[in-house]
Motif scaffolding. Structure first.
Motif: not given
Length: 416
Positions: A283-287, A291-299, A323-326, A330-333
């Protein structure tokens, strides 16, 4: 097999690979006082000894063992500091002569352990000083790695135990304070007081291995090690902002979790980590990245030994709040059940495939044998695969709800 109290021999049969593997493991207390000394010992163990007193002679001996390779590795499990000596070499049946290569390697290991390169109760200073400088340089270089330094910064915010705030290598200041005497004395202490494990993986005669290892002059010892560390959740999020002239900013979030491998919801934590941030479909990677293009890398990543669940991202500094809000969304979802069970199924299959692949890795087999002996409730491969398979949606929701933000570190790149 017990050699003496506190010293175990583990024999792992493997007829598929062309190499035999030998790992000698020291397990001791992870503490600020000794961490740098133990890492320096690891450096010396792979460099020279009294029988092969130069780096050249040491490497020539390895070459004579049909190109055997030797390395040392430092790791931690909770409050346990581990130093491994790893030797990889061909099986006897592939050698050109009828010599017993495995026994030669064990003899070489014995000389590493019981014939160290010393001068008047301390390591030989010339080689030691070189290895010490190499280690300091390595640690100073690591400090320039933004992800590594931000991970350490998060550890300092998250853990209340000062030792766990450290890298497994200590730091340059701790290494600088040590000398050839303190490091050698620590080695003698490791040899006499650490929990010791010798793993032999490959093809061999069990009885002969036991005979050979029993000849080593190990003394019995009583060892009390703490593999699992837990601290209570505190209803205050500790935050720190740093600035540095780097191109990429880094956000590190540290969440508190309570789960250990023997707990009912542990496999839900494994699947949750995969669902959030372990794979390209997570989820963090795709969303957030795609989709949002907010992170170079996220995990995401979790430590079952110390109760830390981490989400980290590389980003432009202007995107921090969004980024923190998104991430929170994802965690809230997941907490509210707004996620696809098809995605969960894909995550389970990826986890199981990766785990099956690991069962062909000798180091994984060694870790399995070690964990099964010393850690409570460690699942077998079959139990692990089944445990992942039966995780339910409600478990994932419950475990996601149990994660509580404890620390936040932001490295702001002022050139971003």
């Amino acid at each position: 097999m017990k050699i003496v109290d506190g010293v175990q021999l583990h024999l792992i049969k493997n007829t598929i690979l062309k190499t035999n593997h030998l790992t000698f493991r020291f397990s001791g207390v992870f503490s600020e006082k000794t961490v740098a000394r133990r890492v320096l010992v690891a450096q010396m163990l792979a460099t020279a000894n009294a029988d092969y007193p130069t780096i050249k002679a040491f490497r020539e001996k390895l070459a004579s063992l049909y190109g055997a390779s030797l390395s040392t590795k430092v790791s931690t499990k909770g409050l346990v500091h581990i130093v491994d000596i790893d030797i990889i070499f061909i099986k006897d049946k592939y050698a050109f002569t009828a010599e017993n290569l495995l026994e030669e390697v064990i003899t070489f290991l014995e000389s590493i352990l019981f014939a160290p390169l010393v001068s008047v109760a301390q390591y030989q200073s010339k080689i030691f000083d070189t290895e010490k400088l190499n280690l300091i340089h390595y640690l100073e270089t690591d400090k320039e790695d933004s992800f590594y330094s931000s991970e350490l910064a998060l550890r300092k915010l998250f853990y209340r135990n000062p030792t766990l705030q450290l890298s497994k290598y200590g730091d340059a200041e701790l290494v600088t304070a040590e000398n050839s005497f303190t490091a050698y004395q620590e080695f003698q202490k490791m040899l006499s007081e650490d929990q010791l494990d010798l793993f032999i993986a490959g093809e061999f005669d069990d009885y002969r291995m036991l005979q050979v290892v029993n000849k080593m002059p190990f003394e019995p010892r009583q060892v009390n090690l703490t593999y699992y560390y837990r601290q209570d959740y505190q209803n205050v999020t500790r935050e720190l902002l740093d600035k540095r002239p780097v191109n990429q900013s880094i956000l590190q979030l540290g969440f508190h979790h309570e789960l250990r491998p023997q707990d009912d919801d542990y496999f839900a934590l494994v699947v949750l980590n995969g669902l959030l941030g372990s794979f390209a479909h997570s989820l963090l990677f795709t969303e957030i990245r795609e989709k949002e293009g907010l992170a170079y890398t996220i995990a995401s990543h979790f430590d079952s030994f110390t109760g830390l669940f981490t989400i980290y991202a590389g980003l432009d500094k202007e995107q921090r709040n969004r980024l923190a809000r998104l991430i929170n969304k994802q965690l809230a979802d997941v907490r509210s059940g707004k996620f696809s069970m098809a995605l969960v199924g894909q995550t389970k299959e990826m986890l199981k495939t990766n785990h099956r692949l690991l069962t062909d890795n000798v180091k994984f087999l060694i870790e399995q044998a070690y964990n099964a002996m010393y850690l409570e409730g460690i699942p077998s491969t079959e139990e692990w695969l089944n445990g992942v398979d039966v995780v339910t949606k409600s478990q994932l929701m419950r475990v996601a709800a149990s994660l509580k933000l404890q620390s936040l570190y932001f490295l702001e790149g002022n050139e971003a």
